[in-house]
Scaffold this active site. Structure first.
Site, PDB file in Angstrom:
ATOM      1  N   GLY A 125       1.126  -1.499   0.092  1.00 26.37           N
ATOM      2  CA  GLY A 125      -0.227   0.088   0.020  1.00 26.37           C
ATOM      3  C   GLY A 125       0.476   1.246  -0.104  1.00 26.37           C
ATOM      4  O   GLY A 125       2.063   1.240   0.843  1.00 26.37           O
ATOM      5  N   SER A 142       6.324  -6.579   1.955  1.00 29.09           N
ATOM      6  CA  SER A 142       7.762  -6.211   0.926  1.00 29.09           C
ATOM      7  C   SER A 142       9.071  -6.691   1.650  1.00 29.09           C
ATOM      8  O   SER A 142      10.486  -6.967   1.215  1.00 29.09           O
ATOM      9  CB  SER A 142       7.441  -5.479   1.439  1.00 29.09           C
ATOM     10  OG  SER A 142       6.173  -4.078   0.633  1.00 29.09           O
ATOM     11  N   ASP A 172       0.389   1.926   8.754  1.00 33.73           N
ATOM     12  CA  ASP A 172      -0.456   1.070   9.440  1.00 33.73           C
ATOM     13  C   ASP A 172       0.570   0.675  10.529  1.00 33.73           C
ATOM     14  O   ASP A 172       0.005   0.997  12.231  1.00 33.73           O
ATOM     15  CB  ASP A 172      -1.061  -0.206   9.342  1.00 33.73           C
ATOM     16  CG  ASP A 172      -1.597  -0.372   7.821  1.00 33.73           C
ATOM     17  OD1 ASP A 172      -2.243   0.291   7.955  1.00 33.73           O
ATOM     18  OD2 ASP A 172      -1.665  -1.773   7.199  1.00 33.73           O
ATOM     19  N   MET A 190      -7.961   2.543   8.693  1.00 32.11           N
ATOM     20  CA  MET A 190      -7.644   1.651   8.458  1.00 32.11           C
ATOM     21  C   MET A 190      -6.710   1.023   9.987  1.00 32.11           C
ATOM     22  O   MET A 190      -6.466   1.913  10.670  1.00 32.11           O
ATOM     23  CB  MET A 190      -6.542   1.932   6.954  1.00 32.11           C
ATOM     24  CG  MET A 190      -7.410   1.867   6.105  1.00 32.11           C
ATOM     25  SD  MET A 190      -6.922   2.239   4.542  1.00 32.11           S
ATOM     26  CE  MET A 190      -7.633   1.284   3.413  1.00 32.11           C
ATOM     27  N   GLY A 191      -5.933  -0.105   9.333  1.00 39.51           N
ATOM     28  CA  GLY A 191      -4.172  -0.379  10.258  1.00 39.51           C
ATOM     29  C   GLY A 191      -4.158  -1.747   9.940  1.00 39.51           C
ATOM     30  O   GLY A 191      -3.308  -2.088  10.775  1.00 39.51           O
ATOM     31  N   GLU A 250     -10.019  -1.593  11.391  1.00 40.18           N
ATOM     32  CA  GLU A 250     -11.086  -2.265  10.541  1.00 40.18           C
ATOM     33  C   GLU A 250     -10.108  -4.035  10.803  1.00 40.18           C
ATOM     34  O   GLU A 250      -9.932  -3.861  11.778  1.00 40.18           O
ATOM     35  CB  GLU A 250     -10.795  -2.164   8.957  1.00 40.18           C
ATOM     36  CG  GLU A 250      -8.299  -2.140   9.379  1.00 40.18           C
ATOM     37  CD  GLU A 250      -8.190  -1.931   7.478  1.00 40.18           C
ATOM     38  OE1 GLU A 250      -8.398  -1.685   6.346  1.00 40.18           O
ATOM     39  OE2 GLU A 250      -6.896  -2.344   7.255  1.00 40.18           O
TER      40      GLU A 250
HETATM   41  O1  F6P Z   1      -1.091  -1.693   4.539  1.00 40.61           O
HETATM   42  C1  F6P Z   1      -2.149  -0.534   4.186  1.00 40.61           C
HETATM   43  C2  F6P Z   1      -4.040  -0.752   4.520  1.00 40.61           C
HETATM   44  O2  F6P Z   1      -4.270   0.267   3.971  1.00 40.61           O
HETATM   45  C3  F6P Z   1      -3.818  -1.421   5.139  1.00 40.61           C
HETATM   46  O3  F6P Z   1      -5.043   0.449   6.353  1.00 40.61           O
HETATM   47  C4  F6P Z   1      -5.483  -2.124   4.347  1.00 40.61           C
HETATM   48  O4  F6P Z   1      -6.097  -2.449   4.895  1.00 40.61           O
HETATM   49  C5  F6P Z   1      -5.082  -2.308   3.265  1.00 40.61           C
HETATM   50  O5  F6P Z   1      -3.603  -1.580   3.049  1.00 40.61           O
HETATM   51  C6  F6P Z   1      -5.456  -1.638   1.674  1.00 40.61           C
HETATM   52  O6  F6P Z   1      -4.808  -2.104   0.736  1.00 40.61           O
HETATM   53  P1  F6P Z   1      -5.859  -2.047  -0.786  1.00 40.61           P
HETATM   54  O7  F6P Z   1      -6.119  -0.645  -1.264  1.00 40.61           O
HETATM   55  O8  F6P Z   1      -4.175  -3.455  -1.575  1.00 40.61           O
HETATM   56  O9  F6P Z   1      -6.818  -2.447  -0.709  1.00 40.61           O
END
Ligand code: F6P
Length: 322
Positions: free
Chosen positions: A12, A106, A128, A170-171, A223
């Protein structure tokens, strides 16, 4: 002395990644090393998509959100043959070492490449804050600022309608964004994996708040908790309390936007530090900030470290948010 390095962003995107790209690129170029920006994370690496970065390519990028290199998630990178292809591509181009900016997934890729002879150093880039080897990941501070902005707006409308607003934060299974935002912004209730409350407990607490005359309330929910989701919770609150409840999922708004001053500084210094460590011949490590000092750890050690559940801050919820 290494002559060519690569840099990629993976997973992300997070505000501050561009500052880290600039930090690596400037340090490398100023040390006489060529630096290649690899597009779209490990995907661009195995597809041999990259470009040499010059100083002019990174001018001013520290103030931009997202990542100028693009990012991706590549589950296939777990396959040995895919990683070997990546190594062949790097060797064919004479790229001896790599900086990988991203989260724990990663880091695993970076470790595997190091085992195959390409020294890699990880920089923690994710909103996160779920990497235990650093006090802060790149993007966490900016995301907290964005959440504060959103909560201020939600509180305006929620208090005008005397509602309860239930907000998902998020997290990715880490409750730091929810905890820090909830305590900092004075949410009435916050729920994370480390500070869990059942629906019954939340309803009881809201009823007691209502009894005390609190006309508007905000509930923050981290989340990806199987036991609780904002849609069902808002429904339960509407049915079992005197609050009309509305739910909001802040979603990817939390990932975007111009990086905070702190994330720009963190990106610049971690980028420079990672590049200096690569020049010393180090690999299989990840950099971070611990107790206000730049630090590094072996990636396996970092991946096994237990995240701090912040008991001191958690212990303040009852006093600050009640
Ligand atoms: O790891 C960062 C993050 O934003 C998390 O908080 C979230 O659960 C996830 O990525 C969402 O990822 P994507 O945008 O690939 O669905």
């Amino acid at each position: 002395m290494i002559k060519k390095i690569g840099i990629l962003t993976s997973g992300g995107d997070a505000p501050g990644m561009n500052s880290a790209i600039r930090g690596v690129a400037k340090t490398a170029i100023n040390s006489g090393i060529e630096v290649f920006g690899i597009y779209d994370g490990y995907r661009g690496l195995v597809e041999d998509r990259m470009v040499q970065l010059h100083k002019e390519d990174v001018v001013g990028i520290q103030s931009r959100g997202g990542t100028i290199l693009g990012t991706a998630r590549l589950p296939e990178f777990k396959q040995p043959e895919v990683r070997e292809k990546a190594v062949q591509i790097l060797k064919a181009r004479g790229i001896e070492a790599l900086v990988v900016i991203g989260g724990d997934g990663s880091y695993t890729g970076a470790l595997r490449l190091t085992e195959l002879g390409i020294n890699c150093i990880g920089i923690p880039g994710t909103i996160d804050n779920d990497i235990a080897s650093t006090d802060y990941t790149l993007g966490f501070d900016t995301a907290m600022n964005t959440i504060a902005y959103c909560l201020d707006h939600l509180r305006d409308t929620s208090s005008s309608h005397h509602r309860c607003t239930v907000v998902e934060i998020m997290g990715n299974k880490c409750g730091d964004l929810t905890l820090f935002s909830g305590v900092g912004q004075g949410a009435d209730i916050l729920v994370t994996p480390d500070h869990f409350m059942t629906v019954d407990q939340i309803v009881d607490k809201l009823n007691s708040y209502r009894g005390q005359g609190r006309k508007q309330t905000t509930v923050l929910v981290a989340e990806k908790m199987k036991e609780l989701n904002v849609v069902d919770l808002a429904e339960a609150i509407s049915q079992r309390t005197k609050y009309e409840a509305k739910w909001e999922i802040l979603g990817r708004i939390q990932r975007g936007g111009a990086p905070s001053a702190f994330d720009r500084l963190l990106g610049a210094t971690l980028g420079c530090y990672a590049c200096k460590l690569l020049m010393e011949g180090k690999g299989g490590i990840c950099v971070g900030l611990h107790n206000n000092k730049l630090c590094y750890n072996d990636i396996p050690e970092a991946l096994q470290m237990q995240r701090d559940p912040h008991p001191t801050i958690g212990g303040m919820i009852e006093l600050l948010n009640n």
